[in-house]
Motif scaffolding. Structure first.
Motif, PDB file in Angstrom:
ATOM      1  N   ILE A  25       2.999 -24.829 -72.169  1.00  0.00           N
ATOM      2  CA  ILE A  25       4.458 -24.745 -71.956  1.00  0.00           C
ATOM      3  C   ILE A  25       5.154 -25.936 -72.600  1.00  0.00           C
ATOM      4  O   ILE A  25       6.215 -25.804 -73.247  1.00  0.00           O
ATOM      5  CB  ILE A  25       4.764 -24.663 -70.441  1.00  0.00           C
ATOM      6  N   LEU A  80      12.155 -24.086 -66.487  1.00  0.00           N
ATOM      7  CA  LEU A  80      11.039 -23.241 -66.034  1.00  0.00           C
ATOM      8  C   LEU A  80      11.459 -22.320 -64.903  1.00  0.00           C
ATOM      9  O   LEU A  80      10.698 -22.036 -63.970  1.00  0.00           O
ATOM     10  CB  LEU A  80       9.831 -24.092 -65.608  1.00  0.00           C
ATOM     11  N   LEU A 122       8.656 -21.087 -62.307  1.00  0.00           N
ATOM     12  CA  LEU A 122       7.374 -20.600 -62.841  1.00  0.00           C
ATOM     13  C   LEU A 122       6.200 -21.024 -61.966  1.00  0.00           C
ATOM     14  O   LEU A 122       5.267 -20.253 -61.744  1.00  0.00           O
ATOM     15  CB  LEU A 122       7.181 -21.136 -64.273  1.00  0.00           C
ATOM     16  N   ARG A 123       6.226 -22.240 -61.433  1.00  0.00           N
ATOM     17  CA  ARG A 123       5.127 -22.738 -60.608  1.00  0.00           C
ATOM     18  C   ARG A 123       4.918 -21.843 -59.379  1.00  0.00           C
ATOM     19  O   ARG A 123       3.791 -21.546 -58.997  1.00  0.00           O
ATOM     20  CB  ARG A 123       5.412 -24.174 -60.180  1.00  0.00           C
ATOM     21  N   GLU A 124       6.039 -21.406 -58.791  1.00  0.00           N
ATOM     22  CA  GLU A 124       5.952 -20.558 -57.602  1.00  0.00           C
ATOM     23  C   GLU A 124       5.380 -19.190 -57.940  1.00  0.00           C
ATOM     24  O   GLU A 124       4.597 -18.623 -57.175  1.00  0.00           O
ATOM     25  CB  GLU A 124       7.348 -20.418 -56.978  1.00  0.00           C
ATOM     26  N   LEU A 156       3.418 -18.315 -60.639  1.00  0.00           N
ATOM     27  CA  LEU A 156       2.031 -18.330 -61.123  1.00  0.00           C
ATOM     28  C   LEU A 156       1.055 -18.836 -60.075  1.00  0.00           C
ATOM     29  O   LEU A 156      -0.114 -18.444 -60.079  1.00  0.00           O
ATOM     30  CB  LEU A 156       1.917 -19.205 -62.376  1.00  0.00           C
ATOM     31  N   TRP A 178      11.868 -17.657 -69.654  1.00  0.00           N
ATOM     32  CA  TRP A 178      12.017 -18.805 -68.760  1.00  0.00           C
ATOM     33  C   TRP A 178      12.879 -19.852 -69.472  1.00  0.00           C
ATOM     34  O   TRP A 178      12.720 -20.101 -70.667  1.00  0.00           O
ATOM     35  CB  TRP A 178      10.657 -19.427 -68.429  1.00  0.00           C
ATOM     36  N   ASN A 195      -2.955 -21.649 -61.675  1.00  0.00           N
ATOM     37  CA  ASN A 195      -2.538 -21.025 -62.934  1.00  0.00           C
ATOM     38  C   ASN A 195      -1.526 -21.904 -63.666  1.00  0.00           C
ATOM     39  O   ASN A 195      -1.567 -22.034 -64.887  1.00  0.00           O
ATOM     40  CB  ASN A 195      -1.942 -19.649 -62.681  1.00  0.00           C
ATOM     41  N   PHE A 196      -0.590 -22.476 -62.896  1.00  0.00           N
ATOM     42  CA  PHE A 196       0.448 -23.307 -63.513  1.00  0.00           C
ATOM     43  C   PHE A 196      -0.167 -24.541 -64.182  1.00  0.00           C
ATOM     44  O   PHE A 196       0.207 -24.905 -65.289  1.00  0.00           O
ATOM     45  CB  PHE A 196       1.478 -23.735 -62.463  1.00  0.00           C
ATOM     46  N   GLN A 197      -1.118 -25.179 -63.483  1.00  0.00           N
ATOM     47  CA  GLN A 197      -1.748 -26.363 -64.062  1.00  0.00           C
ATOM     48  C   GLN A 197      -2.493 -26.015 -65.352  1.00  0.00           C
ATOM     49  O   GLN A 197      -2.524 -26.807 -66.301  1.00  0.00           O
ATOM     50  CB  GLN A 197      -2.736 -26.972 -63.051  1.00  0.00           C
ATOM     51  N   GLN A 241       0.383 -25.301 -68.140  1.00  0.00           N
ATOM     52  CA  GLN A 241       1.433 -26.292 -68.364  1.00  0.00           C
ATOM     53  C   GLN A 241       1.361 -26.985 -69.721  1.00  0.00           C
ATOM     54  O   GLN A 241       2.394 -27.157 -70.393  1.00  0.00           O
ATOM     55  CB  GLN A 241       1.419 -27.342 -67.238  1.00  0.00           C
ATOM     56  N   GLU A 279      -0.349 -22.610 -58.133  1.00  0.00           N
ATOM     57  CA  GLU A 279      -0.595 -23.961 -58.609  1.00  0.00           C
ATOM     58  C   GLU A 279      -1.711 -24.015 -59.660  1.00  0.00           C
ATOM     59  O   GLU A 279      -1.573 -24.670 -60.696  1.00  0.00           O
ATOM     60  CB  GLU A 279      -0.948 -24.875 -57.428  1.00  0.00           C
TER      61      GLU A 279
END
Length: 826
Positions: free
Chosen positions: A202, A161, A186-188, A190, A157, A194-196, A199, A192
């Motif tokens: 990251i 991201l 990445l947000r799309e 994973l 990535w 999982n991304f939170q 993060q 929301e």
């Protein structure tokens, strides 16, 4: 040790030239560099290139037909062989030819005539470059295969991201294939949540760190996946700046860890909540765990006990002598087996308290079978053992008096008989029954009766020797077992002492009570061979003592045995006769001596033997009362008498019928209900039924008798006192009970002429009855002189042999029709 060698591939060289001499020169020049092939024109050169895939092609530019440029162009146009290194061979020195050769894809050129060393050096250089290139291509291919097939998610990535690369071609991880993931944020990918969660890590990766962590990835359609995540920072030299993401699926491991944690937690909770104490040690017997129950019993907190030897936390000793016991943990570790505690094991707590404990210790092994420690499970059995002792005592002793019960007496009797058989001495069994004890329970209540039994027990216990036994069998029955008896006189003296002891006054509060007892005695080996016979014969002798007047003792004899057998046989016949309905009801008329008219009848039960002879009621009525047969028998007589009386009433002879009621019937709780049921079934006028009850029945329990009489009177029945003057004659109960009739007992009538005292009693009864407004019936009138005297004193209703004996129903019916005649007096 194995050593792996890298095998270098054999280089291949193709020489293409239309001059054989040139081919020969070049072939000799590169012979030692690899396999050498040659072609003399362009077409054959292309065939060899496709067939052999040479590393380097030495290609002459000027050839008839298809020249070197054309061959080079064809090679570079074919993807399968386009990576082949082409070195042009030319005799021209023009730079224009060199540039053209390089523009077609050539990597170098060799000048004619050949300078062999220079040619070799050029060819060797490009062979090496080609080899390195192919190795690099293979390495990249291998790396691509590894990345593609590694059981992990790998993605690149950028610092925005956005995805640059992913190995998840099938979209296994996030439902998005590698191709579709390219250039996606990445947000799309994973989601929301999982991304939170990822993060913060990251941010660390973008700042040059390489974080590694575990994470749970939520998925919409599937169960969550546990992943071990590594983020590797990538600087932006020639590659785009960002980070690599490596996710390894550790779901199985994580689930195993969770299951292990749950199991450990469950085990921990179980060990802390079970009712047993648990202590664990390592392989050296050093304490590593103590549950709360163990803390309570030992007095050591778990935090204090950790690291101490088991003997310090759990000191054990033998409960009787007190010597130190080895802790079972030690033996379990040494012998590697389950070890139970020693019997009578005592645990001394830290505070000095002692507990009886029991259970076992066992070794603990790891997954490889290595001994890692041991565990001991134990519990306090002090109360349980005390309760067991108490229960054993209760199982063998009477709860009220604490005397040996029937079970323990059996054992002691068997032992006494066994000893007597060896020693030649006697054993005596005395069965003791308190006379009229039921009256005490009925009049004073069972609690008072229990107090009497306890007082009697204390008196009898003081009379016994060490080897003798007194037992309560239930109710007011006691058994005394005398061992090592030398003579019968000794037993008689003892029996007399028992009677005197029982007869001493009893005080319940301020009230004095006097009791007596009946004793039956049997002897081994004189009249009994075993325990059963000893008891049976003592019971038979006691029964005889009661029949002879109570307050006495009686030894068993063969005659008693014969009487008992006869009694049992008679009881059997009684029951059989009742079941077969062979009992009859006879009637003795009651006569008004003034008019000679029949004014009533008394129903009397009769029983014939198989030969048709009547059996005297005196022979079977007492036994029927003792066995309870009198209850169904009495109801049968009542039912038959009511039905016969109703028949007479319909025939024009409305005389009342009298039925004798026994003490056993009268004391039954449902007596009145049963009477009402029979009367209702018969349809008779209740006022035409008269119950004859003796004084003794009423006197046993005046309160209960009064209540029963009142209920009978409510039904409309007449009540007569039978055999008046022979029992508990009392003006108080004559006044208190709602009576209708007094029957003068025949014993006074029989001797009233010869004995002035009997005459005076008869006169007194007649006057008393008149004063109380009671009707009179004289029974047992046998002579006219007796009838005349009674009539002169005012008693005109009589029954007796002067008028008629008891007769069957047909005869009684005939008497009602034709009147009294002396033909039925025989």
């Amino acid at each position: 040790m194995n050593v792996y060698h890298s095998v270098q591939p054999v280089a291949s060289i193709l020489v293409v030239d239309d001059e054989p001499s040139n081919i020969q020169i070049l072939r000799e020049a590169v012979r030692d560099m690899g396999e050498v092939y040659f072609a003399t024109n362009g077409e054959s050169a292309l065939e060899l290139i496709h067939a052999r895939r040479p590393d380097v092609v030495l290609l002459d530019i000027e050839m008839p037909g298809m020249d070197g440029y054309a061959v080079c162009k064809a090679i570079k146009a074919d993807p399968l062989v386009s990576d082949t290194a082409i070195i042009f061979v030319t005799s021209h020195e023009s730079h224009l030819h060199e540039l053209q050769a390089l523009s077609y894809g050539g990597v170098d050129f060799v000048q004619k005539p050949f300078n062999v060393p220079i040619a070799r050096a050029r060819i060797q250089t490009h062979l090496s470059l080609q080899l390195k290139t192919r190795q690099l291509v293979q390495a990249r291919r291998d790396l691509a295969d590894v990345v593609t097939n590694i059981p992990a998610f790998v993605a690149h990535w950028n610092n925005h991201l956005v995805n640059c690369f992913c190995n998840d071609n099938a979209g296994h991880w996030f439902g998005v294939t590698a191709q579709a993931m390219n250039n996606k944020p990445l947000r799309e990918i994973l989601g929301e949540n999982n991304f939170q969660a990822i993060q913060p890590h990251i941010d660390s990766a973008l700042h040059g760190e390489n974080p590694s962590f575990d994470m749970t990835f939520e998925r919409n359609s599937n169960a969550p996946v546990y992943g071990q995540v590594s983020l590797i920072h990538r600087r932006g030299d020639n590659a785009e700046e960002g980070f690599l993401m490596l996710i390894t699926d550790v779901t199985e491991r994580k689930l195993a860890e969770i299951a292990l944690f749950i199991e450990k937690e469950r085990l921990h909770i179980t060990l802390n909540s079970i009712g047993d104490a648990v202590i664990a040690t390592d392989q050296n017997g050093i304490v590593s765990f103590v549950n709360p129950i163990a803390e309570s019993l030992t007095g050591w907190l778990g935090s204090e006990a950790l690291g101490k030897p088991i003997e310090q936390i759990m000191p054990l000793r033998e409960g009787t002598i007190g010597y130190t016991l080895q802790n079972p943990i030690r033996l379990a570790l040494k012998e590697r087996r389950v070890v139970g505690m020693a019997m009578n094991c005592m645990l001394q707590s830290r505070a000095g308290d002692e507990f009886e404990v029991e259970d076992s210790a066992a070794p603990i092994y790891d997954h490889a079978g290595e001994l890692t420690g041991a565990i001991i499970v134990f519990h306090d059995v002090s109360e349980a053992r005390a309760m067991a002792i108490k229960m054993t005592h209760l199982a063998n002793h009477d709860a009220l008096t604490n005397l040996p019960n029937r079970m323990l007496l059996h054992d002691r009797t068997e032992q006494a008989l066994h000893n007597a058989q060896r020693s030649g001495e006697r054993v005596a069994m005395i069965l003791l029954d308190i006379d009229h004890f039921k009256t005490i329970n009925d009049s004073l209540g069972h609690s008072a009766g229990d107090e009497f039994l306890q007082k009697i027990t204390q008196r009898l216990k003081h009379m016994l020797r060490a080897g003798d036994t007194i037992s309560r069998q239930g109710g007011d029955e006691f058994i005394i077992l005398l061992t090592e008896v030398n003579n019968i006189e000794q037993i008689g003296l003892f029996a007399n002492r028992v009677l005197k002891t029982i007869a001493e006054p009893y005080w319940i509060g301020a009230n004095r009570f006097d009791l007596s007892a009946s004793l039956g005695i049997s002897l081994y080996p004189d009249d009994s061979e075993d325990r059963e016979a000893l008891y049976r014969h003592a019971d038979a002798a006691m029964y005889l003592a009661k029949r002879e007047g109570r307050n006495r003792y009686h030894f068993f004899s063969a005659k008693i045995e014969d009487n008992i057998r006869a009694r049992l046989l008679l009881e059997h016949h009684l029951r059989d006769a009742l079941e077969r309905g062979v009992f009859e009801v006879f009637y003795q008329p009651k006569i008004d001596s003034l008019t000679q008219a029949i004014v009533g009848a008394e129903a009397l039960v009769r029983w014939r033997d198989p030969n048709g002879n009547l059996i005297s009621p005196m022979d079977f009525i007492p036994l029927a009362e003792e066995t309870g047969i009198i209850i169904p028998l009495g109801l049968m007589v009542l039912r038959r008498a009511c039905m016969d009386a109703k028949t007479w009433h319909h025939a024009g002879f409305p005389i009342p019928v009298a039925i004798n009621i026994s003490a056993v019937q009268f004391s039954e709780d449902n007596f009145v209900d049963e009477v009402a049921k029979v009367l209702n079934e018969s349809g008779i006028d209740f006022h035409q039924v008269e119950f004859e009850i003796t004084e003794g029945i009423l006197a046993k329990n005046i309160a209960k008798s009064s209540k029963t009489i009142a209920h009978l009177k409510e039904l409309g029945l007449k009540i007569a006192i039978d055999d008046f003057g022979t029992g508990y004659s009392s003006l108080s109960y004559l006044k208190g009970f709602p009576l209708d009739v007094l029957k003068i007992d025949q014993s006074f009538i029989r001797d009233m002429i010869a004995d002035p005292r009997d005459a005076a009693i008869v006169t007194a009864i007649i006057h008393m009855a008149k004063g109380l407004n009671l009707k009179l019936v004289a029974e047992g009138v046998e002579t006219q002189q007796q009838a005349d005297i009674l009539l002169a004193q005012g008693c005109n209703v009589m029954q007796g042999f002067l008028y008629s004996r008891p007769v069957p129903y047909p005869v009684m019916t005939e008497l009602l029709r034709n009147g009294i005649s002396h033909s039925y007096n025989e």
